[in-house]
Write a protein that holds these residues in place. Structure first.
Motif, PDB file in Angstrom:
ATOM      1  N   HIS A  67       0.637  -1.208  -0.008  1.00  0.00           N
ATOM      2  CA  HIS A  67       0.274   0.034  -0.083  1.00  0.00           C
ATOM      3  C   HIS A  67       0.263   1.564   0.108  1.00  0.00           C
ATOM      4  CE1 HIS A  67      -3.396  -2.327   1.695  1.00  0.00           C
ATOM      5  NE2 HIS A  67      -3.996  -2.374   0.321  1.00  0.00           N
ATOM      6  N   TRP A  69       3.318   1.646  -1.305  1.00  0.00           N
ATOM      7  CA  TRP A  69       4.868   1.386  -2.713  1.00  0.00           C
ATOM      8  C   TRP A  69       3.267   2.177  -3.278  1.00  0.00           C
ATOM      9  CZ3 TRP A  69       6.896  -3.995  -3.612  1.00  0.00           C
ATOM     10  CH2 TRP A  69       7.556  -3.937  -1.762  1.00  0.00           C
ATOM     11  N   GLU A  70       2.438   2.025  -3.330  1.00  0.00           N
ATOM     12  CA  GLU A  70       1.319   2.257  -4.271  1.00  0.00           C
ATOM     13  C   GLU A  70       1.781   3.817  -4.830  1.00  0.00           C
ATOM     14  OE1 GLU A  70      -3.106   2.051  -3.354  1.00  0.00           O
ATOM     15  OE2 GLU A  70      -2.449  -0.496  -3.097  1.00  0.00           O
ATOM     16  N   LYS A  73       5.268   3.533  -7.129  1.00  0.00           N
ATOM     17  CA  LYS A  73       5.135   2.902  -8.353  1.00  0.00           C
ATOM     18  C   LYS A  73       5.484   3.163  -9.762  1.00  0.00           C
ATOM     19  CE  LYS A  73       0.882   0.465  -8.474  1.00  0.00           C
ATOM     20  NZ  LYS A  73       0.620   1.263  -9.940  1.00  0.00           N
ATOM     21  N   ASP A  74       4.882   4.223  -9.927  1.00  0.00           N
ATOM     22  CA  ASP A  74       4.841   4.908 -10.618  1.00  0.00           C
ATOM     23  C   ASP A  74       5.870   5.289 -11.777  1.00  0.00           C
ATOM     24  OD1 ASP A  74       2.031   3.865 -11.783  1.00  0.00           O
ATOM     25  OD2 ASP A  74       1.209   5.893 -10.970  1.00  0.00           O
ATOM     26  N   GLU A  80       7.849  -0.927  -9.004  1.00  0.00           N
ATOM     27  CA  GLU A  80       6.909  -1.168  -9.817  1.00  0.00           C
ATOM     28  C   GLU A  80       6.071  -2.690 -10.261  1.00  0.00           C
ATOM     29  OE1 GLU A  80       2.767  -0.677 -13.057  1.00  0.00           O
ATOM     30  OE2 GLU A  80       4.713   0.242 -12.854  1.00  0.00           O
ATOM     31  N   TYR A  83       6.061  -4.480  -6.706  1.00  0.00           N
ATOM     32  CA  TYR A  83       4.704  -4.059  -6.356  1.00  0.00           C
ATOM     33  C   TYR A  83       4.101  -5.510  -6.650  1.00  0.00           C
ATOM     34  CZ  TYR A  83      -0.091  -2.072  -6.371  1.00  0.00           C
ATOM     35  OH  TYR A  83      -1.082  -1.546  -6.382  1.00  0.00           O
ATOM     36  N   SER A  84       3.662  -5.549  -7.856  1.00  0.00           N
ATOM     37  CA  SER A  84       3.407  -6.880  -8.099  1.00  0.00           C
ATOM     38  C   SER A  84       3.880  -8.147  -7.967  1.00  0.00           C
ATOM     39  CB  SER A  84       3.257  -6.727 -10.216  1.00  0.00           C
ATOM     40  OG  SER A  84       3.593  -5.683 -10.903  1.00  0.00           O
ATOM     41  N   TYR A  87       2.222  -8.249  -5.073  1.00  0.00           N
ATOM     42  CA  TYR A  87       0.466  -8.533  -4.573  1.00  0.00           C
ATOM     43  C   TYR A  87       0.107  -9.288  -5.469  1.00  0.00           C
ATOM     44  CZ  TYR A  87      -1.633  -4.124  -3.536  1.00  0.00           C
ATOM     45  OH  TYR A  87      -2.445  -2.871  -3.060  1.00  0.00           O
ATOM     46  N   THR A 251      -1.743  -3.723 -13.321  1.00  0.00           N
ATOM     47  CA  THR A 251      -1.809  -4.078 -12.300  1.00  0.00           C
ATOM     48  C   THR A 251      -3.436  -4.475 -11.822  1.00  0.00           C
ATOM     49  OG1 THR A 251      -1.675  -2.095 -11.580  1.00  0.00           O
ATOM     50  CG2 THR A 251       0.046  -2.951 -12.488  1.00  0.00           C
ATOM     51  N   TYR A 255      -5.609  -7.404  -8.879  1.00  0.00           N
ATOM     52  CA  TYR A 255      -6.537  -6.495  -7.248  1.00  0.00           C
ATOM     53  C   TYR A 255      -8.182  -7.903  -7.237  1.00  0.00           C
ATOM     54  CZ  TYR A 255      -3.242  -2.659  -8.000  1.00  0.00           C
ATOM     55  OH  TYR A 255      -2.954  -1.872  -7.802  1.00  0.00           O
ATOM     56  N   ASP A 321      -1.128  10.231   2.210  1.00  0.00           N
ATOM     57  CA  ASP A 321      -2.367  10.864   0.773  1.00  0.00           C
ATOM     58  C   ASP A 321      -2.233  12.095   0.643  1.00  0.00           C
ATOM     59  OD1 ASP A 321      -2.963   9.936  -2.163  1.00  0.00           O
ATOM     60  OD2 ASP A 321      -4.499   9.218  -1.918  1.00  0.00           O
TER      61      ASP A 321
END
Length: 392
Positions: A67, A69-70, A73-74, A80, A83-84, A87, A251, A255, A321
């Motif tokens: 969470h 990293w969201e 990550k871009d 990213e 992250y993948s 997840y 990605t 989810y 955020d």
């Protein structure tokens, strides 16, 4: 987590000791006596299985890291990719453990009460608290909707549904293929909509059913030395594959909250991706379990508070955020990404501790005795106890 002693005169394989699972609902074969209603850490007698507590804690740390990293990550293809990979297995691992400790769930009144107080009530409270928190911090006016799970609360809805359907999965002859077929059908059904996040409930269902079908010896299989060694190149290959897939794969597949059509893919991609992702998830989950310590560690006791860490860390992530803390440019470079990762792991660790559990137990594990009728069988058991003491 289970009673390790077999019944007299039987030769059944012993089960792990009783403990509270990651979902906040007592594990199977756990009687809800007066002693059981005490906090898990204060109960004498039964020992908890360190492996499962360690696995739950490490899984929740990965959830918090993912969470955090969201928002970053871009700007980093490597982040990213990581992250993948995370997840693809952190929630499956968590859900498999939840299913494993649901194996003896039935419609007994005491277990239904625990399902309501340990899952349904926290869902209502946190589904209300998250939008109110956003309104307070940002000055917005978001509505409260109990039908549209907000951020992390989808897991409580899913767990409630999965637990209620446990007797069905124990009844049917081939539960796992049936659950997998339902998940595949969900990916080609965009009309399911967002109510109660049913897409996630259905698409993650096979992992819960798999946990129901597992036995203690299955966890021993993945904890062998050769599995631990083999998992190292497997995770390395997964990171390379994740790096390659960053510009090529949506990605959103990880989810499990949208159909194939909603992700802009042909309908047939839904069943294919369901099978492919489950295969990858199970391989990585096995590798994860292989590296989970079996002995007691400094963080083992925190495994009893993973639901607290899960639901509470979302406020910290959202606060960062809302306040724009992620907009600092130096956070979007490797040193900043490492700092954010460490802070997320530290924060969720603190939120799993006993002091935090004591403060928030009113929301996570309310007693609500006033809301339920007392079960006749429970009354009979309580009346029988004094007689047993006298006869002893």
């Amino acid at each position: 987590m289970f009673d390790a002693a077999s019944s007299p005169g039987q030769n059944r394989r012993p089960l792990p000791p009783a403990q509270s699972p990651a979902d906040g609902v007592p594990g199977p074969r756990t009687p809800l006596s007066a002693q059981e209603r005490r906090p898990a850490q204060d109960r004498p007698g039964r020992e908890r299985d360190a492996f499962f507590d360690n696995a739950k804690y490490l899984a929740i740390v990965l959830v918090a890291m993912g969470h955090s990293w969201e928002p970053l990550k871009d700007d980093s293809r490597i982040l990213e990719a990581a992250y993948s990979v995370v997840y693809s297995f952190h929630m499956p691992a968590f859900i498999i453990i939840s299913g494993f400790f649901s194996r003896s769930f039935d419609m007994r009144p005491d277990r239904l009460k625990r399902l309501i107080t340990g899952v349904a009530v926290p869902y209502i409270l946190f589904e209300t608290a998250y939008p109110l928190f956003k309104n307070l911090v940002t000055g917005s006016h978001d509505d409260i909707s109990l039908l549209d799970p907000w951020y992390l609360t989808w897991f409580l809805v899913a767990l409630f549904v999965w637990r209620l359907t446990t007797p069905v999965w124990k009844l049917v002859r081939r539960p796992l293929p049936l659950a997998l077929g339902i998940a595949m059908l969900a990916t080609v059904s965009p009309n399911i909509g967002d109510d109660l996040d049913l897409q996630r409930v259905l698409q993650f269902l096979p992992y819960f059913v798999l946990g129901l079908c597992m036995k203690p010896e299955h966890f021993h299989l993945v904890r062998r030395r050769w599995v631990r060694i083999a998992s190292v190149p497997v995770f390395a290959a997964a990171l390379v594959a994740g790096w390659w897939a960053v510009p090529r794969m949506n990605t959103g597949w990880f989810y499990h909250r949208d159909s194939a059509q909603e992700l802009g893919a042909p309908w047939w991609c839904g069943p294919v991706m369901t099978l492919a992702l489950m295969g990858c998830s199970l391989v990585l989950t096995a590798g994860f379990f292989a590296w989970v310590p079996r002995r007691r560690m400094w963080f083992t006791a925190l495994g009893a508070g993973t639901l607290y860490g899960y639901l509470l860390h979302g406020f910290l992530v959202k606060l960062a955020d809302y306040r724009g803390w992620y907009e600092h440019s130096w956070l979007h470079h490797p040193p900043g990404e490492i700092l954010v990762t460490a802070l997320a792991a530290a924060a969720v660790t603190v939120l799993c501790t006993r002091p935090v559990q004591r403060v928030f137990r009113f929301a996570m594990d309310p007693k609500l005795k006033w809301a339920f009728r007392q079960d006749a069988a429970e009354l009979a058991r309580e009346r029988q106890k004094p007689r047993e003491k006298v006869s002893a």
